[in-house]
Design a protein around this motif. Structure first.
Motif, PDB file in Angstrom:
ATOM      1  N   PHE A  70     -13.857  51.135 -45.318  1.00 47.93           N
ATOM      2  CA  PHE A  70     -13.162  51.169 -46.604  1.00 47.93           C
ATOM      3  C   PHE A  70     -13.411  49.886 -47.397  1.00 47.93           C
ATOM      4  O   PHE A  70     -13.577  49.916 -48.617  1.00 47.93           O
ATOM      5  CB  PHE A  70     -11.652  51.366 -46.417  1.00 47.93           C
ATOM      6  CG  PHE A  70     -11.265  52.764 -46.024  1.00 47.93           C
ATOM      7  CD1 PHE A  70     -11.905  53.864 -46.550  1.00 47.93           C
ATOM      8  CD2 PHE A  70     -10.238  52.969 -45.122  1.00 47.93           C
ATOM      9  CE1 PHE A  70     -11.545  55.145 -46.201  1.00 47.93           C
ATOM     10  CE2 PHE A  70      -9.863  54.248 -44.761  1.00 47.93           C
ATOM     11  CZ  PHE A  70     -10.519  55.340 -45.292  1.00 47.93           C
ATOM     12  N   THR A  71     -13.433  48.759 -46.703  1.00 45.95           N
ATOM     13  CA  THR A  71     -13.659  47.474 -47.372  1.00 45.95           C
ATOM     14  C   THR A  71     -15.068  47.411 -47.956  1.00 45.95           C
ATOM     15  O   THR A  71     -15.267  46.910 -49.063  1.00 45.95           O
ATOM     16  CB  THR A  71     -13.442  46.313 -46.382  1.00 45.95           C
ATOM     17  OG1 THR A  71     -12.142  46.432 -45.824  1.00 45.95           O
ATOM     18  CG2 THR A  71     -13.569  44.975 -47.074  1.00 45.95           C
ATOM     19  N   LEU A  72     -16.047  47.919 -47.225  1.00 47.45           N
ATOM     20  CA  LEU A  72     -17.435  47.873 -47.709  1.00 47.45           C
ATOM     21  C   LEU A  72     -17.662  48.757 -48.929  1.00 47.45           C
ATOM     22  O   LEU A  72     -18.590  48.516 -49.702  1.00 47.45           O
ATOM     23  CB  LEU A  72     -18.402  48.266 -46.589  1.00 47.45           C
ATOM     24  CG  LEU A  72     -18.661  47.179 -45.560  1.00 47.45           C
ATOM     25  CD1 LEU A  72     -19.485  47.713 -44.406  1.00 47.45           C
ATOM     26  CD2 LEU A  72     -19.363  45.994 -46.205  1.00 47.45           C
ATOM     27  N   LYS A  73     -16.832  49.770 -49.117  1.00 46.47           N
ATOM     28  CA  LYS A  73     -16.955  50.600 -50.319  1.00 46.47           C
ATOM     29  C   LYS A  73     -16.549  49.818 -51.563  1.00 46.47           C
ATOM     30  O   LYS A  73     -17.122  49.993 -52.628  1.00 46.47           O
ATOM     31  CB  LYS A  73     -16.107  51.860 -50.190  1.00 46.47           C
ATOM     32  CG  LYS A  73     -16.682  52.859 -49.219  1.00 46.47           C
ATOM     33  CD  LYS A  73     -15.799  54.076 -49.102  1.00 46.47           C
ATOM     34  CE  LYS A  73     -16.370  55.022 -48.059  1.00 46.47           C
ATOM     35  NZ  LYS A  73     -15.494  56.165 -47.825  1.00 46.47           N
ATOM     36  N   LYS A  74     -15.558  48.931 -51.435  1.00 44.03           N
ATOM     37  CA  LYS A  74     -15.095  48.143 -52.579  1.00 44.03           C
ATOM     38  C   LYS A  74     -15.765  46.785 -52.664  1.00 44.03           C
ATOM     39  O   LYS A  74     -15.850  46.194 -53.737  1.00 44.03           O
ATOM     40  CB  LYS A  74     -13.579  47.955 -52.497  1.00 44.03           C
ATOM     41  CG  LYS A  74     -12.835  49.248 -52.612  1.00 44.03           C
ATOM     42  CD  LYS A  74     -11.380  49.010 -52.871  1.00 44.03           C
ATOM     43  CE  LYS A  74     -10.681  50.344 -52.862  1.00 44.03           C
ATOM     44  NZ  LYS A  74     -10.087  50.707 -54.077  1.00 44.03           N
ATOM     45  N   TYR A  75     -16.226  46.260 -51.515  1.00 44.86           N
ATOM     46  CA  TYR A  75     -16.839  44.933 -51.467  1.00 44.86           C
ATOM     47  C   TYR A  75     -18.181  45.073 -50.751  1.00 44.86           C
ATOM     48  O   TYR A  75     -18.266  44.945 -49.539  1.00 44.86           O
ATOM     49  CB  TYR A  75     -15.918  43.963 -50.711  1.00 44.86           C
ATOM     50  CG  TYR A  75     -16.400  42.541 -50.696  1.00 44.86           C
ATOM     51  CD1 TYR A  75     -16.286  41.742 -51.827  1.00 44.86           C
ATOM     52  CD2 TYR A  75     -16.959  41.999 -49.546  1.00 44.86           C
ATOM     53  CE1 TYR A  75     -16.716  40.434 -51.806  1.00 44.86           C
ATOM     54  CE2 TYR A  75     -17.388  40.685 -49.523  1.00 44.86           C
ATOM     55  CZ  TYR A  75     -17.268  39.911 -50.652  1.00 44.86           C
ATOM     56  OH  TYR A  75     -17.695  38.619 -50.636  1.00 44.86           O
ATOM     57  N   PRO A  76     -19.254  45.357 -51.490  1.00 52.70           N
ATOM     58  CA  PRO A  76     -20.522  45.731 -50.856  1.00 52.70           C
ATOM     59  C   PRO A  76     -21.351  44.576 -50.273  1.00 52.70           C
ATOM     60  O   PRO A  76     -22.431  44.816 -49.766  1.00 52.70           O
ATOM     61  CB  PRO A  76     -21.281  46.408 -51.996  1.00 52.70           C
ATOM     62  CG  PRO A  76     -20.737  45.806 -53.225  1.00 52.70           C
ATOM     63  CD  PRO A  76     -19.311  45.469 -52.935  1.00 52.70           C
ATOM     64  N   ALA A  77     -20.879  43.348 -50.331  1.00 51.76           N
ATOM     65  CA  ALA A  77     -21.640  42.219 -49.779  1.00 51.76           C
ATOM     66  C   ALA A  77     -21.437  42.180 -48.265  1.00 51.76           C
ATOM     67  O   ALA A  77     -20.518  41.534 -47.755  1.00 51.76           O
ATOM     68  CB  ALA A  77     -21.199  40.918 -50.432  1.00 51.76           C
TER      69      ALA A  77
END
Length: 146
Positions: free
Chosen positions: A88-95
């Motif tokens: 879920f975090t990688l969907k909003k924060y792609p770095a």
């Protein structure tokens, strides 16, 4: 957990889905066999005082096997929850690399704080030519592989 949060879909007509379900069942089954099996203690590294250590460890294992099983199940749920939270975090924060570095740094800080609170003896921080060195090398190498 991934099915509940709709991160994975299972289609039993595809070999990929069958492999995922079978792998999950084998992993959970193996973990349960390892925790619930009450067989002889397997010594990998032979220490001095072998018989006393074996008696103490078997008595301890007999007393806490239910607690150990519950802790293992909690660990599995927590670890899978971590992966779901990370997706879920990688969907909003792609770095990805920045997120990985942040996770490693926060884990190091958290582990250090817990160790400082729980361990009163500072000799546990000393790395010698034993399993502690092997654990440190394994940890560093496994983090570099990921």
């Amino acid at each position: 957990m991934a099915l509940v949060f709709r991160l994975e879909t299972v289609n039993f007509k595809k070999i990929r889905s069958i492999a995922k379900v079978a792998g999950t069942m084998v992993t959970i089954g193996g973990a349960m066999v390892m925790t619930l099996y009450k067989g002889p203690v397997v010594e990998i590294f032979h220490a001095h005082g072998h018989h006393a250590a074996q008696q103490t460890s078997s008595e301890s294992a007999d007393q806490h096997w239910v607690l150990g099983t519950l802790m293992l199940l909690g660990s599995i749920v927590g670890w899978s929850g971590f992966f779901i939270l990370q997706s879920f975090t990688l969907k909003k924060y792609p770095a990805e690399l920045s997120l990985t570095a942040l996770i490693c740094i926060s884990g190091t800080v958290e582990g250090s704080i817990v160790t400082l609170i729980m361990e009163r003896d500072f000799s546990v921080w000393v790395i010698g030519w034993d399993s502690r060195l092997l654990a440190a090398v394994y940890t560093v190498s496994s983090e570099n592989i990921c």
